[in-house]
Scaffold this active site. Structure first.
Site, short mmCIF file in Angstrom:
data_model
loop_
_atom_site.label_atom_id
_atom_site.label_comp_id
_atom_site.label_asym_id
_atom_site.label_seq_id
_atom_site.Cartn_x
_atom_site.Cartn_y
_atom_site.Cartn_z
N ALA A 181 -4.70 0.92 -7.49
CA ALA A 181 -5.06 -0.67 -6.93
C ALA A 181 -3.83 -0.83 -5.89
O ALA A 181 -4.22 -1.76 -4.82
CB ALA A 181 -4.53 -0.89 -8.24
N GLY A 184 0.71 -1.45 -0.18
CA GLY A 184 -0.09 0.35 0.29
C GLY A 184 0.41 1.42 -0.07
O GLY A 184 0.89 2.26 0.40
N ASP A 225 1.34 6.21 -18.97
CA ASP A 225 1.42 4.45 -19.96
C ASP A 225 -0.61 4.48 -18.81
O ASP A 225 -0.54 3.19 -19.27
CB ASP A 225 2.05 3.84 -19.63
N HIS A 243 0.75 7.31 -13.76
CA HIS A 243 1.67 7.52 -15.10
C HIS A 243 1.20 7.80 -16.16
O HIS A 243 -0.09 7.26 -17.17
CB HIS A 243 2.87 6.32 -14.78
N GLU A 250 10.16 9.11 -14.04
CA GLU A 250 9.81 8.36 -13.26
C GLU A 250 9.84 7.57 -15.10
O GLU A 250 9.11 6.25 -14.86
CB GLU A 250 7.26 8.32 -13.99
N CYS A 277 3.95 -1.76 -17.10
CA CYS A 277 4.70 -1.66 -16.75
C CYS A 277 5.91 -2.42 -16.25
O CYS A 277 6.46 -1.27 -16.40
CB CYS A 277 4.12 -1.53 -15.38
N ASN A 319 -1.24 -4.17 -8.22
CA ASN A 319 -0.03 -3.14 -7.14
C ASN A 319 -0.04 -2.02 -8.20
O ASN A 319 0.54 -0.91 -8.10
CB ASN A 319 1.73 -3.71 -7.09
N ASN A 364 -1.80 5.97 -6.84
CA ASN A 364 -2.60 4.20 -7.74
C ASN A 364 -3.50 4.06 -6.45
O ASN A 364 -3.34 3.62 -5.54
CB ASN A 364 -1.01 3.68 -7.01
N ASN A 398 9.42 2.13 -15.99
CA ASN A 398 10.51 2.91 -14.26
C ASN A 398 11.66 2.40 -14.47
O ASN A 398 12.35 3.87 -13.42
CB ASN A 398 9.09 3.07 -13.45
O1 SUG Z 1 5.08 2.90 -8.90
N1 SUG Z 1 3.31 0.41 -7.86
C1 SUG Z 1 3.73 0.54 -8.92
C2 SUG Z 1 3.12 0.76 -9.77
C3 SUG Z 1 4.14 1.04 -11.21
C4 SUG Z 1 3.24 1.12 -12.44
N2 SUG Z 1 4.11 1.07 -13.16
C5 SUG Z 1 3.63 1.98 -14.67
N3 SUG Z 1 2.46 2.34 -14.83
N4 SUG Z 1 4.94 1.80 -15.63
C6 SUG Z 1 3.93 3.03 -8.44
O2 SUG Z 1 3.05 2.98 -8.04
C7 SUG Z 1 3.18 -0.32 -5.59
C8 SUG Z 1 3.63 -0.98 -4.66
C9 SUG Z 1 2.90 -1.64 -2.88
O3 SUG Z 1 1.95 -0.37 -2.64
O4 SUG Z 1 3.50 -2.31 -2.43
C10 SUG Z 1 3.97 0.77 -6.74
O5 SUG Z 1 4.75 0.85 -6.26
#
Ligand code: SUG
Length: 446
Positions: free
Chosen positions: A27, A20, A252, A250, A174, A370, A364, A25, A110
């Site tokens: 998810a 979290g 993407d 992001h 990023e 990604c 996540n 983000n 990233n």
């Molecule tokens: O940076 N999630 C990553 C997901 C990255 C997605 N990348 C792209 N869209 N290119 C982030 O938010 C969640 C980790 C956690 O909550 O345990 C995390 O880091």
């Protein structure tokens, strides 16, 4: 000369968990502290790599970083044996322990921004590791990333590496998740699109209110300078703050491009008309195809939940048209699926859609796009890549067996306090360095 797009996917590490940790983000926040399934996660990632290979593309692998990253905990004042550090952090700062345990380097979109040699004034392929300074758990990735990229793309007559930009909020970067490139062929000169969320040194007319805008204009501009990109072949565009506040942290998450096709949500950018006109003008005589998905067919919420745009748009060698590789979640969303069905008959360059299961990463906030870093290479540049990092059937089997042998089926938030998890992770990574003939690569090996 032949040229290729090579996707370098992050091999999902043994400590994959739901911390979290990423504000903005959706998810990551909604699955916080759920049980994760690291073995399943890593196997899903490997299956995706193998699937892309089966479509005729070369496929690369980037390795997980050392996690838990105990040097970071030491730098933050925890002392004593590894076991003691883990116990202390677990008792007094579980968020820091989770940050140092995160397997977030799996999202290699990233990891860095990459510019192909055809675009750079010195004719080299340029890499800048992303500082990821907006999220603490991600800000500790860039040293490991830069080190690994230098090992894979080692020939300095062909590849040019730049360390991450100065950290701090002014140069939040990023990587490739906010970068797209257009060209008729991977080896031909193209136009690069840098997408940012806010200005750091000037007033913002448009700015997200709820969630962080991770990428700054100044960071994107600095990368275009480092990569020696002429101004007549770069375009800068601001992401719509409304879409950041809807959970597209992001770019993407709301757009994807390949060759001369740009697939995007109609609300993705602040000034879409200007951006499209500038891209077309700089692209020259050949036509760019903009495929815009209207809000009344796919709402922002549906785009963010389904990750429709976090798909891989790929060109299969010797086949016309492009294929969109989507997460299973896009098939399950009624509106998104209806759009995808209609897309096949819209007469766009996208001729086929396929689905992959990367649910562990998706929970996540990491979809198919990604999980990969795209590197456009000519044949001779591909020949200069350390081939140990290019997937073969044999490497796929070796890595699958390695995952089966070392990974836990499940990890719960409480498991992060168990020093045995750290030991298991280090022993898995130790063996990995043998598979990839890396020598003593990780800090715990030195
Ligand atoms: O940076 N999630 C990553 C997901 C990255 C997605 N990348 C792209 N869209 N290119 C982030 O938010 C969640 C980790 C956690 O909550 O345990 C995390 O880091």
């Amino acid at each position: 000369m032949n040229s290729y797009e090579v996707n370098f996917d992050g091999l999902i590490g043994p400590t994959h968990n739901y911390g979290g940790l990423s504000h903005g983000n959706v998810a990551s926040k909604s699955n916080a502290l759920k049980i994760s399934y690291p073995k399943q996660a890593a196997l899903q990632g490997l299956e995706k790599m193998q699937f892309i290979r089966s479509l005729g593309l070369p496929q690369g692998v980037l390795l997980p970083h050392q996690r838990p990253h105990l040097p970071t905990l030491r730098a933050l004042g925890f002392a004593g044996s590894d076991k003691k550090i883990i116990q202390q952090a677990s008792n007094s700062a579980p968020e820091l322990l989770a940050s140092c345990y995160s397997a977030s380097c799996m999202w290699t979109a990233n990891a860095a921004t990459v510019s192909p040699s055809a675009d750079s004034a010195d004719g080299k392929v340029h890499f800048t590791a992303a500082n990821l300074s907006s999220m603490f758990h991600r800000s500790i990735e860039h040293q490991g990333t830069a080190q690994l990229l230098r090992r894979i793309f080692a020939d300095s007559s062909v590849f040019e590496h730049h360390d991450a930009l100065p950290s701090g909020s002014h140069f939040g970067d990023e990587g490739a998740a906010n970068h797209n490139r257009f060209a008729m062929n991977y080896g031909e000169r193209g136009v690069q699109l840098f997408v940012f969320g806010r200005y750091a040194f000037r007033e913002n007319k448009h700015v997200a209110a709820k969630f962080p805008s991770r990428q700054t204009y100044e960071a994107s501009l600095a990368i275009s300078r480092l990569h020696q990109l002429p101004s007549d072949s770069v375009v800068f565009a601001q992401q719509n703050p409304k879409i950041i506040d809807a959970g597209a942290f992001h770019n993407d998450v709301v757009s994807v491009a390949n060759l001369n096709t740009f697939f995007m949500h109609e609300e993705a950018f602040v000034d879409k008309t200007r951006m499209q006109a500038e891209l077309q003008e700089k692209f020259g005589d050949e036509e760019l195809h903009f495929i815009e998905v209207p809000t009344d067919q796919v709402s922002l919420d549906a785009a963010v939940k389904s990750y429709l745009f976090n798909s891989q748009l790929i060109k299969r060698p010797n086949q016309d048209g492009l294929v969109l590789i989507l997460p299973e979640e896009s098939r399950e969303n009624e509106h998104v699926f209806a759009y995808l069905e209609s897309l096949k008959s819209l007469g766009t360059p996208i001729k086929d859609v396929r689905f992959v299961d990367v649910r562990q990463s998706m929970q996540n906030g990491g979809g198919p796009a990604c999980l990969r870093l795209r590197v456009a290479l000519t044949q001779s540049e591909l020949d200069a890549v350390n081939s140990d990092f290019l997937l073969t059937d044999e490497l796929f089997s070796t890595l699958s067996a390695w995952v089966e042998r070392h990974y836990r089926d499940e990890v719960s938030p409480e498991d992060l306090a168990d020093p045995a998890l750290a030991e298991e992770s280090f022993s898995a990574l130790d063996e990995l360095t043998q598979i990839f003939k890396l020598g003593a690569f990780y800090e715990f090996q030195k």
